[in-house]
Scaffold this active site. Structure first.
Site, PDB file in Angstrom:
ATOM      1  N   CYS A   1      -0.380   4.124   2.271  1.00  0.00           N
ATOM      2  CA  CYS A   1      -0.151   3.904   3.704  1.00  0.00           C
ATOM      3  C   CYS A   1       1.333   4.110   4.045  1.00  0.00           C
ATOM      4  CB  CYS A   1      -0.525   2.492   4.127  1.00  0.00           C
ATOM      5  SG  CYS A   1      -1.997   1.840   3.355  1.00  0.00           S
ATOM      6  N   ASP A   2       2.232   3.626   3.210  1.00  0.00           N
ATOM      7  CA  ASP A   2       3.651   3.531   3.598  1.00  0.00           C
ATOM      8  C   ASP A   2       4.610   4.399   2.794  1.00  0.00           C
ATOM      9  OD1 ASP A   2       2.892   1.608   5.455  1.00  0.00           O
ATOM     10  OD2 ASP A   2       3.053  -0.004   3.992  1.00  0.00           O
TER      11      ASP A   2
ATOM     12  N   CYS B   1       0.832  -1.211   0.000  1.00  0.00           N
ATOM     13  CA  CYS B   1       0.000   0.000   0.000  1.00  0.00           C
ATOM     14  C   CYS B   1       0.867   1.261   0.000  1.00  0.00           C
ATOM     15  CB  CYS B   1      -0.924  -0.010   1.227  1.00  0.00           C
ATOM     16  SG  CYS B   1      -1.904   1.492   1.375  1.00  0.00           S
TER      17      CYS B   1
END
Ligand SMILES: Cc1cc2nc3c(=O)[nH]c(=O)nc-3n(C[C@H](O)[C@H](O)[C@H](O)COP(=O)(O)OP(=O)(O)OC[C@H]3O[C@@H](n4cnc5c(N)ncnc54)[C@H](O)[C@@H]3O)c2cc1C
Length: 308
Positions: free
Chosen positions: A136-137, A133
């Protein structure tokens, strides 16, 4: 006491939320159980193909869908369903926190799960340089060098997003060329930080504590080892069968639930909609998931009306 609903929708992505809106408008007492309301579209960096929104962030679109649902009298429970049991008069749905609900009929809108590379150490490097993701990261890789494995729309938009914050993005596609829509093709060409490696594949994850490199199947610039700080994997998805297997639903060879045009599955009392079905020509987009959700909810409404 176990709470009862004529309809329980499991999943709160575009399919489940649209079905919820239609059910709410039909005044059908409905519960939606979703681990992550808004669903997968929330991971999209930019969405350019949802009518009414020429360009919108995926998370914003997801939030707007949830807000839209909340205008109607439909209960939304944020929880993970752990078990579905078929009973004589319907279904018993149990969450991971052991909350139990009864439904006369079910609509499954569970989406899919990300496909993994299937390499040794994949689980060990998760969160240590390996991610599925970018939204997200991605921020953890500011000014670093990363690679994206995949060549479809989702992988390409992931690479474009990562290029905004990293120094360099290797985009590694299994196919001889990218399998994305032409507009993303051009965007990749225009983004100088993206280096495209086609007809190739990640075969090994290298590193001790954290991921520090990958091995490629075919040499790239005479090297098979590529030093990187992070690898993002976007090689498609498949339906998770843990929850649905005991229901004995007919699936296609890839595990997608077979549905009729009205969303009915092979088992009576169970409808399905969205990415987990073999419907909508397998386009697997927010718009097709929403459309399947609408058609299934409409058919469920007609089912109850006919039943009286
Ligand atoms: C990076 C990326 C970019 C994308 N970009 C686009 C784009 O630009 N345009 C576009 O149209 N589409 C895009 N897509 C595809 C789009 O996100 C999906 O097609 C769409 O979200 C599918 O909707 P769905 O409702 O079927 O499933 P999902 O959105 O996946 O929703 C599944 C729902 O089920 C819930 N769930 C799953 N298991 C359980 C359980 N056991 N208990 C409770 N709840 C559960 C989840 O929490 C979630 O609420 C993109 C996807 C990705 C990954």
């Amino acid at each position: 006491m176990v709470k009862e609903f004529p309809l329980i929708i499991i999943g709160g992505g575009p399919a489940g939320l649209t079905a919820g809106i239609y059910a709410g408008r039909s005044q059908l007492k409905t519960l939606i159980i979703a681990e992550q309301p808004g669903g997968t579209i929330g991971y999209a960096h930019r969405v350019q193909n949802f009518p009414g929104f020429p360009e919108i962030g995926g998370l914003e679109l997801a939030n707007r869908m949830v807000e839209h649902l909340q205008k109607w009298p439909v209960e939304l429970l944020i929880a993970r369903v752990g078990q579905i049991i078929k009973k004589d008069d319907g279904f018993l749905v149990t969450t991971d926190q052991n909350q139990e609900y009864r439904a006369e009929v079910l609509l499954l809108a569970l989406g899919t799960e990300k496909r993994k590379l299937g390499l040794p150490n994949e689980d060990r490097f998760l969160g240590r340089g390996l991610s599925y993701c970018a939204l997200c990261d991605g921020q953890f890789f500011k000014n670093k060098t990363v690679a994206v494995g995949g060549g479809g729309d989702a992988a390409v938009t992931m690479a474009l997003y990562l290029a905004e914050m990293t120094n360099k993005v290797f985009l590694i596609s299994l196919q001889p060329e990218l399998n994305c829509s032409p507009s993303w093709h051009q965007a990749v060409k225009n983004q100088k930080k993206i280096e495209l490696i086609c007809d190739n594949q990640v075969t090994e994850l290298i590193g001790s504590e954290n991921l520090s490199g990958i091995r490629l199947k075919n040499p790239y610039q005479q090297q098979t080892e590529l030093p990187i700080d992070g690898l993002f994997v976007e090689i498609g998805s498949a339906p998770s069968t843990t929850l649905t297997e005991p229901l004995n639903l007919a699936t296609d060879s890839e595990g997608f639930i077979k549905i009729k045009a009205n969303g009915r599955t092979s088992q009576s009392g169970i409808w399905a909609a969205g990415d987990l079905t073999s419907g909508s020509n397998k386009l697997r987009q927010a718009i097709t998931a929403a459309a399947e959700g609408a058609m299934a909810a409409d058919d469920i409404y007609r089912y109850f009306k006919q039943k009286g």
